[in-house]
Structures are given as C-alpha cells and as structure tokens.
Design an enzyme around this catalytic site. Structure first.
Site, PDB file in Angstrom:
ATOM      1  N   LYS A 125       0.847  -1.198   0.000  1.00 57.93           N
ATOM      2  CA  LYS A 125       0.000   0.000   0.000  1.00 57.93           C
ATOM      3  C   LYS A 125       0.882   1.248   0.000  1.00 57.93           C
ATOM      4  O   LYS A 125       0.599   2.228  -0.697  1.00 57.93           O
ATOM      5  CB  LYS A 125      -0.916   0.005   1.232  1.00 57.93           C
ATOM      6  N   GLN A 169      -5.009  -2.048   9.393  1.00 59.17           N
ATOM      7  CA  GLN A 169      -4.783  -3.325   8.706  1.00 59.17           C
ATOM      8  C   GLN A 169      -5.425  -4.461   9.504  1.00 59.17           C
ATOM      9  O   GLN A 169      -5.140  -4.633  10.692  1.00 59.17           O
ATOM     10  CB  GLN A 169      -3.271  -3.557   8.540  1.00 59.17           C
ATOM     11  N   ASP A 192     -11.463   2.944   3.963  1.00 50.63           N
ATOM     12  CA  ASP A 192     -11.823   1.530   3.773  1.00 50.63           C
ATOM     13  C   ASP A 192     -13.336   1.370   3.633  1.00 50.63           C
ATOM     14  O   ASP A 192     -13.807   0.322   3.201  1.00 50.63           O
ATOM     15  CB  ASP A 192     -11.337   0.704   4.976  1.00 50.63           C
TER      16      ASP A 192
END
Ligand code: NAP
Length: 365
Positions: A125, A169, A192
């Site tokens: 990422k 994460q 997200d």
C-alpha cells in the site's frame, strides 16, 4: 496430484489448500503479472483478453447474447490494466491538486503485530501511494499493544490535517475489539468504507456514503469500465461478508440490478446462481462455482483468492478464485482472472478513496 487439482476445478482442493497461506482481503497484491499494453477508455473492447488463441477484438464488451456466448470463449476482464489506468488518472489528479492548492493527499496505515502477510500488504500500500504521489504514514505496533494504544493513534490521525485517509490493517490481534477500533476512525477519513455509518448510508435509498469499501467498489468499476449493463439485470452475489459480499450486493442494487445473495445456508445455490446475468463471487472456496452454475453469456467477477497446492510452483501453491476459471471461460461472456482481476482494483480504489477524501476536505473540484 496438485496440478490436477488446479486444472480440473476439483472442489477437493479446499481443505488441503486452506492451510497454505493466511488470507485477507489484500492477498492478491502479493502477486504480479506481466503488464498488458493499454488502450485507455471507458468502453474499450481491446481491453478484453481472450481466453483462447482466437482474438475477439470486434466483439462488444457488453454481455453477449446467449447463443453467441455458447460458441465463443469468454473475454478476460483485465483488472491489472484497468487498475493501472486508474492509478494514472489518480496521479494526474494529484499533480493538478498540488499545483493548484499545494495539497498532497495523505494515507495513514496502522499495523498491529508481526503477521508477515499483513506487513507485506502494508508495504504494498505504501508503494502504491508513492507511485501516485500520495504521502503515506505508518504506525507499527507490537502484537501485545493495548486497544487504547491503537485508539490513541487513530485519534491522532483523526486530528491530523495532513492525513486524509486512515486504514487499520486487518486482522487485528484477537484481544482487540475490531468493531471498537474501526468505529473510532472518523467517518470523513474512513477510506476503507467499513464504518457502520458509511455502510448504513450505502444501504439506504437517497443517502450517500462518504466512502465505499474498496473491493466491491473495484468490482463495480470493472463492470462500468467494460461497459457491462447493470440496470435491470439479474445479479447474484455469492458471499455476504461485511467487507465484500454485502456491500457488493448493496452497490448492485443501487445500480438497479435485481440482486440475490447466496451464502453458506442457501439451498440449491447453483440454481439461483444460474439465473444471474452478473455473478460476483466472494466466498473463499477454490473452484466452487462450476461452469454449470453459470448462465451462458453471464459476466463473472471472481473475488476469491484461494491457495491450492501446486508442486510446479516454487512456493508449492498457486492462487485460484472461487470460480472454476476454465469452465467459466466456456460459458460466461466475460470473466475476471485470479490473480489479475479484482485484486489490483482493491488497492486502486483505496488510492481513489484517499484522493476523493483530500479533494472533499479541501473543497477541490
Ligand atoms: P468471508 O468473510 O469468509 O465470507 C465468506 C462468505 O462466503 C460468507 O458470507 C459465507 O457465508 C459464504 N460462504 C462460505 N462458504 C460458502 C458456500 N459453500 N456456499 C455459499 N456461500 C459460502 O470472506 P471475505 O472476506 O468476504 O472474502 C471472500 C474471498 O474473497 C476470499 O477468498 C478472500 O481472500 C477474497 N478477497 C479478495 C479480495 C481482493 O482484493 N481480490 C478482497 C477481499 C477478499 P456465511 O455468511 O453463511 O458464513
């Protein structure tokens, strides 16, 4: 044995394969494929790769009529190329924003623990951010950190004006309450799209989420960019997880598809799936969706990333989707490969959400 399991779409791969690789939603970013030369444009037949040796460049990217599809091999929906195209678009927008208002988007990633796969995803990422010009910030906490410590960092990023997106994460260590942690990300930075307010708005008519979860957003983006009509079509989503299946079904419904959701308790899933013009499968079972589940001419988006034994591979395994690709290619009009389909789109959508966030915060059109 391993090769046979992979090539014949045997469902017996499941149990044996599951232990090979710890999976999460980013697994595919570990794997790359050779780049396909690009010709950009939203509805571009040349973006389809054919599954056989014959080239069907003149075919429409829309769902093919059943009779025609039965005679042809499916087109491959090239997520890797589309993701590259999107990253290039993002990169250009970031330059424009920097030149006009001097703002550079920032993405903060919080990683807890020492899972190698998670560390790899975070690294990827960061690399993806760098490649488009997004600043990335990382906090890496030890496995035995407290929930309070994680919340403290989230709070810091919530207040930091140089951070436009926050990503925790997953999975988190088992002693942490994932729900508490995800809920603490401020909705304006929830790139997200997992905050219940964002999911709630996605589910409600007339409401707009600030962010849509990246993987399902990537699936819909693939359908759009390949000119697959959604309105009025029958769609089946296999899987109902919070991060893929459920938001994918909500997105299809917002696009005026008639949507059915198949899950582990569904009776006769193949009968329901066979009604679909569009199938999105997010199950995590290798090769579960057989050719006989697919209506001739349907478009198949395979989200699954499943390791199966492969003695020929240096790693001892290779990745396959939920859909028996070989069989799908004979029945569907278009299908995503694994890897190289939905996976690259997930990270592209994360970058896109981060850019959207920065633009919104700075009122940059
Ligand atoms: P998940 O949380 O485990 O959810 C799996 C879903 O599939 C559940 O809703 C489950 O039903 C359903 N299911 C399980 N077995 C089934 C069966 N035999 N028949 C019908 N439905 C069944 O998984 P996920 O996080 O959504 O991920 C799904 C797959 O997508 C995994 O392979 C994952 O690695 C992959 N993935 C890929 C990306 C990407 O970027 N390409 C991103 C995310 C995930 P119940 O609800 O009834 O249990």
């Amino acid at each position: 044995m391993a090769t046979a399991m992979f090539t014949d779409c045997s469902t017996s791969t499941t149990a044996a394969a599951a232990r090979f690789l710890p999976l999460n939603r980013d697994a595919v970013v570990l794997h790359s494929r050779r780049s396909i030369p690009l010709r950009f444009g939203p509805i571009n037949p040349s973006l389809f790769r054919t599954t056989g040796t014959k080239c069907h460049a003149s075919a429409s990217p829309s769902v093919l009529p059943a009779a025609m599809a039965a005679e042809t091999s499916a087109k491959i929906i090239d997520g890797k190329s589309i993701a590259k195209q999107i990253r290039d678009e993002i990169s250009a927008e970031i330059s424009r924003m920097k030149d006009n208002i001097g703002v550079v988007p920032g993405l903060a990633v919080i990683l807890v623990g020492d899972r190698k796969d998670s560390a790899t995803y975070v690294r990827n990422k960061k690399k993806a951010c760098e490649s488009v010009g997004i600043n990335s910030y990382e906090v890496h906490l030890p496995e035995d950190s407290t929930e309070q410590e994680v919340l403290k960092h989230i709070s810091g990023f919530n207040d930091d004006p140089s951070v436009h997106g926050i990503l925790v994460q997953l999975p988190l260590p088992s002693h942490m309450n994932e729900q508490n942690i995800l809920n603490s990300v401020c909705i304006e930075k929830d790139v997200d799209g997992f905050h219940p307010l964002n999911i709630g708005r996605l589910a409600m008519c007339g409401r707009e989420p600030l962010f849509v979860p990246c993987t399902p957003k990537g699936c819909i983006e693939l359908l759009h960019r390949y000119g697959v009509p959604i309105e009025g079509k029958r769609a089946v989503v296999i899987g109902r997880s919070n991060i893929v299946g459920t938001p994918a079904a909500l997105l299809l419904q917002r696009e005026d598809a008639t949507v059915s959701v198949v899950h582990s308790r569904t009776k006769n899933p193949e009968v329901i799936t066979r009604q679909a013009d569009i199938i999105i499968s997010a199950v995590g079972q290798p090769n579960m969706v057989r050719g006989s589940w697919i209506k001739p001419g349907a478009v198949v988006i395979d989200v699954g990333i499943n390791p199966v034994e492969d003695a020929k591979s240096a790693r001892g395994y290779r990745l396959v989707g939920d859909v028996c690709h070989k069989e799908a290619c004979k029945t569907a009009s278009a299908v995503t490969p694994v890897p190289g389909g939905v996976g690259p789109m997930t990270i592209a959508m994360l970058l896109s959400n981060t850019l959207t966030s920065a633009k919104r915060m700075h009122n940059f059109k």
